[in-house]
Enzyme design. Structure first.
Site, PDB file in Angstrom:
ATOM      1  N   HIS A   1      -5.276  73.189   6.602  1.00  0.00           N
ATOM      2  CA  HIS A   1      -4.507  74.402   6.927  1.00  0.00           C
ATOM      3  C   HIS A   1      -5.426  75.498   7.442  1.00  0.00           C
ATOM      4  O   HIS A   1      -5.122  76.167   8.423  1.00  0.00           O
ATOM      5  CB  HIS A   1      -3.782  74.938   5.683  1.00  0.00           C
ATOM      6  CG  HIS A   1      -2.419  74.347   5.477  1.00  0.00           C
ATOM      7  ND1 HIS A   1      -1.422  74.411   6.426  1.00  0.00           N
ATOM      8  CD2 HIS A   1      -1.876  73.704   4.418  1.00  0.00           C
ATOM      9  CE1 HIS A   1      -0.328  73.826   5.965  1.00  0.00           C
ATOM     10  NE2 HIS A   1      -0.572  73.377   4.746  1.00  0.00           N
TER      11      HIS A   1
ATOM     12  N   LEU B   1       4.624  72.568   2.248  1.00  0.00           N
ATOM     13  CA  LEU B   1       5.597  73.648   2.069  1.00  0.00           C
ATOM     14  C   LEU B   1       5.960  74.303   3.404  1.00  0.00           C
ATOM     15  O   LEU B   1       7.024  74.894   3.536  1.00  0.00           O
ATOM     16  CB  LEU B   1       5.063  74.708   1.098  1.00  0.00           C
ATOM     17  CG  LEU B   1       4.848  74.249  -0.354  1.00  0.00           C
ATOM     18  CD1 LEU B   1       4.279  75.392  -1.182  1.00  0.00           C
ATOM     19  CD2 LEU B   1       6.145  73.744  -0.972  1.00  0.00           C
TER      20      LEU B   1
ATOM     21  N   GLY C   1      -0.398  73.358  -3.780  1.00  0.00           N
ATOM     22  CA  GLY C   1      -1.432  74.041  -3.022  1.00  0.00           C
ATOM     23  C   GLY C   1      -0.809  74.982  -2.011  1.00  0.00           C
ATOM     24  O   GLY C   1       0.306  74.736  -1.539  1.00  0.00           O
TER      25      GLY C   1
ATOM     26  N   HIS D   1      -5.901  68.639   2.347  1.00  0.00           N
ATOM     27  CA  HIS D   1      -4.691  69.200   2.960  1.00  0.00           C
ATOM     28  C   HIS D   1      -4.846  70.717   3.154  1.00  0.00           C
ATOM     29  O   HIS D   1      -4.568  71.249   4.237  1.00  0.00           O
ATOM     30  CB  HIS D   1      -3.494  68.882   2.047  1.00  0.00           C
ATOM     31  CG  HIS D   1      -2.179  69.407   2.534  1.00  0.00           C
ATOM     32  ND1 HIS D   1      -1.124  68.585   2.853  1.00  0.00           N
ATOM     33  CD2 HIS D   1      -1.735  70.679   2.721  1.00  0.00           C
ATOM     34  CE1 HIS D   1      -0.088  69.335   3.236  1.00  0.00           C
ATOM     35  NE2 HIS D   1      -0.433  70.617   3.156  1.00  0.00           N
ATOM     36  N   GLU D   2      -5.315  71.401   2.116  1.00  0.00           N
ATOM     37  CA  GLU D   2      -5.424  72.866   2.189  1.00  0.00           C
ATOM     38  C   GLU D   2      -6.515  73.308   3.163  1.00  0.00           C
ATOM     39  O   GLU D   2      -6.348  74.286   3.895  1.00  0.00           O
ATOM     40  CB  GLU D   2      -5.670  73.469   0.798  1.00  0.00           C
ATOM     41  CG  GLU D   2      -4.559  73.209  -0.222  1.00  0.00           C
ATOM     42  CD  GLU D   2      -3.154  73.462   0.311  1.00  0.00           C
ATOM     43  OE1 GLU D   2      -2.971  74.431   1.093  1.00  0.00           O
ATOM     44  OE2 GLU D   2      -2.236  72.698  -0.017  1.00  0.00           O
TER      45      GLU D   2
END
Ligand code: NI
Length: 163
Positions: free
Chosen positions: A134, A89, A43, A130-131
């Site tokens: 962000h 990442l 992702g 999670h995304e």
């Protein structure tokens, strides 16, 4: 295209809604896919590449293609959560136990601007949580226990100075 890492202010910015999916945005998505695959991620959110706009790409299953989701919204479908190790990442080399809802409904627009609604469970549910974090300026390190925070404090400080 490079991935922004912990310490860069854009990761803490709340993403603005996307008004229209232009050709430029589609090109960007293609580049994001390449960047994500090279980094072996599943992702990638727009602010991770320095763009505080509300979209992310994700591979929700191993056999699935990487898809883009615009102006996403999340609805938990259960109170049940599960804690599992998660990486990011933008925080390379650090893995922490993050609690996530087991089941969620994701609503968004796809790359053609069509509405999508999918119910997800387990890993794909985790990925979209999670995304979307962000896009709200939230990182995995915000969701961990004090003990976990202490454990990674030194690594995290080092990462911040190198950003
Ligand atoms: Ni991440």
């Amino acid at each position: 295209m490079s991935i922004k890492t912990y310490g860069e202010p854009v990761l803490r910015q709340k993403a603005e809604p996307v008004a229209g999916i232009t050709g430029e945005v589609k090109k960007l998505i293609e580049e994001m896919k390449k960047t994500m695959c090279e980094a072996k991620g599943v992702g990638l959110a727009a602010n991770q590449i320095g763009i505080p706009k509300s979209f992310f790409i994700a591979q929700l299953a191993r056999e699935d293609e990487v898809r883009a989701f615009f102006n996403p919204n999340l609805l938990p479908l259960t109170d049940e959560t599960e804690k599992t190790e998660e990486g990011c990442l933008s925080i390379p080399g650090i893995w922490v136990e993050v609690p996530r809802y087991l089941k969620v409904r994701l609503t968004a627009r796809d790359i053609e601007g069509n509405p999508v609604a999918v119910d997800l469970e387990g890993l794909p549910a985790r990925i979209v949580q999670h995304e979307i974090d962000h896009l709200n300026g939230v990182l995995i390190i915000d969701r961990i226990s004090l003990a976990e925070r202490r454990r990674i404090a030194k690594e995290l400080a080092e990462l911040k100075t190198s950003a």
